[in-house]
Motif scaffolding. Structure first.
Motif, PDB file in Angstrom:
ATOM      1  N   LEU A  43      75.477  60.209  42.376  1.00  0.00           N
ATOM      2  CA  LEU A  43      75.893  60.753  41.089  1.00  0.00           C
ATOM      3  C   LEU A  43      75.002  61.929  40.684  1.00  0.00           C
ATOM      4  O   LEU A  43      75.494  62.988  40.263  1.00  0.00           O
ATOM      5  N   VAL A  44      73.698  61.761  40.811  1.00  0.00           N
ATOM      6  CA  VAL A  44      72.763  62.820  40.425  1.00  0.00           C
ATOM      7  C   VAL A  44      72.918  64.036  41.327  1.00  0.00           C
ATOM      8  O   VAL A  44      72.868  65.182  40.861  1.00  0.00           O
ATOM      9  N   LEU A  45      73.116  63.822  42.614  1.00  0.00           N
ATOM     10  CA  LEU A  45      73.330  64.944  43.533  1.00  0.00           C
ATOM     11  C   LEU A  45      74.569  65.743  43.139  1.00  0.00           C
ATOM     12  O   LEU A  45      74.553  66.979  43.163  1.00  0.00           O
ATOM     13  N   ALA A  46      75.629  65.054  42.763  1.00  0.00           N
ATOM     14  CA  ALA A  46      76.851  65.748  42.344  1.00  0.00           C
ATOM     15  C   ALA A  46      76.614  66.544  41.067  1.00  0.00           C
ATOM     16  O   ALA A  46      77.094  67.675  40.919  1.00  0.00           O
ATOM     17  N   ALA A  47      75.851  65.978  40.147  1.00  0.00           N
ATOM     18  CA  ALA A  47      75.568  66.664  38.887  1.00  0.00           C
ATOM     19  C   ALA A  47      74.713  67.905  39.116  1.00  0.00           C
ATOM     20  O   ALA A  47      74.976  68.983  38.562  1.00  0.00           O
ATOM     21  N   ILE A  48      73.683  67.768  39.940  1.00  0.00           N
ATOM     22  CA  ILE A  48      72.800  68.900  40.214  1.00  0.00           C
ATOM     23  C   ILE A  48      73.556  69.999  40.962  1.00  0.00           C
ATOM     24  O   ILE A  48      73.353  71.188  40.710  1.00  0.00           O
ATOM     25  N   ALA A  49      74.430  69.610  41.891  1.00  0.00           N
ATOM     26  CA  ALA A  49      75.225  70.596  42.621  1.00  0.00           C
ATOM     27  C   ALA A  49      76.052  71.435  41.652  1.00  0.00           C
ATOM     28  O   ALA A  49      76.230  72.642  41.852  1.00  0.00           O
ATOM     29  N   GLN A  50      76.550  70.807  40.605  1.00  0.00           N
ATOM     30  CA  GLN A  50      77.321  71.539  39.594  1.00  0.00           C
ATOM     31  C   GLN A  50      76.454  72.576  38.890  1.00  0.00           C
ATOM     32  O   GLN A  50      76.884  73.705  38.659  1.00  0.00           O
ATOM     33  N   ARG A  51      75.227  72.210  38.587  1.00  0.00           N
ATOM     34  CA  ARG A  51      74.325  73.146  37.905  1.00  0.00           C
ATOM     35  C   ARG A  51      73.875  74.267  38.833  1.00  0.00           C
ATOM     36  O   ARG A  51      73.649  75.390  38.382  1.00  0.00           O
ATOM     37  N   GLN A 105      71.285  69.799  51.422  1.00  0.00           N
ATOM     38  CA  GLN A 105      72.405  70.700  51.206  1.00  0.00           C
ATOM     39  C   GLN A 105      72.520  71.116  49.743  1.00  0.00           C
ATOM     40  O   GLN A 105      72.904  72.247  49.431  1.00  0.00           O
ATOM     41  N   THR A 106      72.186  70.201  48.852  1.00  0.00           N
ATOM     42  CA  THR A 106      72.323  70.469  47.417  1.00  0.00           C
ATOM     43  C   THR A 106      71.162  71.269  46.860  1.00  0.00           C
ATOM     44  O   THR A 106      71.357  72.180  46.044  1.00  0.00           O
ATOM     45  N   LEU A 107      69.944  70.971  47.316  1.00  0.00           N
ATOM     46  CA  LEU A 107      68.761  71.520  46.653  1.00  0.00           C
ATOM     47  C   LEU A 107      67.980  72.546  47.467  1.00  0.00           C
ATOM     48  O   LEU A 107      67.146  73.248  46.902  1.00  0.00           O
ATOM     49  N   VAL A 108      68.235  72.637  48.767  1.00  0.00           N
ATOM     50  CA  VAL A 108      67.525  73.619  49.588  1.00  0.00           C
ATOM     51  C   VAL A 108      68.458  74.733  50.044  1.00  0.00           C
ATOM     52  O   VAL A 108      68.105  75.915  49.984  1.00  0.00           O
ATOM     53  N   GLU A 109      69.658  74.376  50.471  1.00  0.00           N
ATOM     54  CA  GLU A 109      70.583  75.379  50.994  1.00  0.00           C
ATOM     55  C   GLU A 109      70.978  76.460  49.980  1.00  0.00           C
ATOM     56  O   GLU A 109      71.156  77.619  50.363  1.00  0.00           O
TER      57      GLU A 109
END
Length: 203
Positions: A43-51, A105-109
């Motif tokens: 859930l948190v990964l999906a939220a951060i990806a949105q931001r 993929q979410t936070l480094v790429e």
């Protein structure tokens, strides 16, 4: 639900986030959240990806400006996430290969993507040496941002980001002095005009 998740992360951190809290804030139920996300980390990964859904990198014709601006655009979004959220989230994702991959993929790429297009244009124009290891250069940029957020007292600052890009490009540029002169000339044209470059690479 993603907006509610981000709001809770901003105010209460990772430890304060639960499906119950998200359900209350989003006006939904825990089962509704579980139907889409199997646990807190997804859930948190999906939220951060949105931001971190950053816009396309700029193409102003100024290599230093474009690379610096691309880096700056990503940093602005990245710094909106509390450092302790990043470290706690990674601790939960690390034992699970799938979650760990999604974390990267979410936070480094995104950092690599933000700068990669500008690097590719610079190489194609002949501003950067064709012999440079592009992926290694991008690793240096991405790892610097992530390391400071995970293990430093705070996120990478604007001045530090500027100096980091400067040091990297001094080693990668065909003629760094010429790129700097071009950047300075464009900056002078913008003074008193519609705006300035957000990230200025100093000599």
């Amino acid at each position: 639900m993603l907006t509610a998740t981000l709001a809770i992360l901003d105010t209460d951190g990772y430890g304060g986030l639960s499906f119950e809290a998200v359900a209350r804030r989003a006006g939904t139920s825990r089962p509704a959240i579980y139907r889409r996300w199997s646990g807190r980390a997804p859930l948190v990964l999906a939220a951060i990806a949105q931001r971190l859904d950053i816009p396309e990198p700029p193409d102003t014709g100024c290599t230093l400006c474009d690379i610096g601006e691309s880096f700056g655009v990503f940093l602005t979004a990245y710094r909106s996430i509390r450092p302790e959220v990043l470290s706690a989230l990674y601790a939960e994702c690390a034992p699970d290969p799938e979650l760990r991959t999604r974390y990267l993929q979410t936070l480094v790429e995104p950092a690599r993507t933000a700068v990669g297009c500008a690097l590719d244009r610079a190489i194609a124009k002949g501003d950067l040496r064709s012999s440079i290891d592009r992926n290694l250069l991008l690793d240096l940029v991405g790892s610097l941002v992530h390391y400071r957020a995970m293990f430093g007292p705070e996120h990478l600052g604007d001045t530090e980001a500027e100096h980091a890009i400067e040091m990297l490009l001094q080693g990668a540029a065909v003629d760094y002095g010429a790129l700097l002169a071009h950047s300075e000339a464009l900056k002078q044209q913008h003074i008193g005009g519609s705006g300035n470059h957000h990230v200025h690479i100093a000599q």
